[in-house]
Design an enzyme around this catalytic site. Structure first.
Site, PDB file in Angstrom:
ATOM      1  N   GLU A  44       0.821  -1.212   0.000  1.00 30.29           N
ATOM      2  CA  GLU A  44       0.000   0.000   0.000  1.00 30.29           C
ATOM      3  C   GLU A  44       0.858   1.267   0.000  1.00 30.29           C
ATOM      4  OE1 GLU A  44      -3.955  -1.657   2.310  1.00 30.29           O
ATOM      5  OE2 GLU A  44      -2.582  -0.382   3.428  1.00 30.29           O
ATOM      6  N   GLU A  55      -1.126 -10.025  -6.818  1.00 28.13           N
ATOM      7  CA  GLU A  55      -1.078 -10.723  -8.096  1.00 28.13           C
ATOM      8  C   GLU A  55      -0.131 -10.031  -9.066  1.00 28.13           C
ATOM      9  OE1 GLU A  55      -3.700  -9.727  -6.289  1.00 28.13           O
ATOM     10  OE2 GLU A  55      -5.532 -10.734  -6.933  1.00 28.13           O
ATOM     11  N   CYS A  93      -5.808  -6.546 -12.064  1.00 25.10           N
ATOM     12  CA  CYS A  93      -5.016  -7.781 -12.038  1.00 25.10           C
ATOM     13  C   CYS A  93      -5.493  -8.763 -13.099  1.00 25.10           C
ATOM     14  CB  CYS A  93      -5.069  -8.424 -10.653  1.00 25.10           C
ATOM     15  SG  CYS A  93      -4.132  -7.489  -9.429  1.00 25.10           S
TER      16      CYS A  93
END
Length: 136
Positions: A44, A55, A93
């Site tokens: 983050e 991912e 993703c």
């Protein structure tokens, strides 16, 4: 590699997550066709937009190492590192997966107590936009 083994590696990767804002840890384990596994975690950022998912971390590590042929990915996550259910990868993703993977690419979504769900990329991203279509 069995799905359960790949999921266990995703759980291990989840422990490396950097999530000071949401507390929501995610781990991924990407299986290459040659048997190599790349792990990734979410990272983050205070402004949120630069945050990267587990991912994509796994895919980008693999691509950096020259890998382009992938078989499956396992994804796990939960608040404070506790698996709280299964969940699919986010849309960004999924699109990254589509760049490198065929329709039958397996996505294992691990959950509590060893449970998991399996979907193909085609199931998670119907009517997708691929590099092949872009090059037409």
């Amino acid at each position: 590699m069995k799905p359960e083994e790949l999921i266990a590696l995703a759980v291990e990767a989840m422990g490396h997550a950097y999530v000071p804002y949401s507390g929501y840890k995610v781990g991924a384990a990407l299986l290459c066709a040659d048997g190599t596994v790349y792990q990734g975690c979410n990272i983050e950022n205070a402004s949120y937009t630069p945050t990267v998912c587990a991912e994509r971390t796994a895919f980008f590590k693999a691509v950096y190492d020259g890998k382009r042929d992938f078989s499956a990915i396992a994804v796990v996550g939960g608040k404070d590192g506790v698996l709280t259910g299964t969940f699919p990868p986010c849309g960004v993703c999924r699109q990254v997966m589509r760049e490198f993977c065929a329709d039958d690419f397996k996505v294992y979504m691990g959950g509590p107590g060893g449970s998991f769900e399996t979907r193909t990329l085609a199931e998670l991203l119907p009517f997708s936009f691929s590099a092949a279509e872009h090059m037409k």
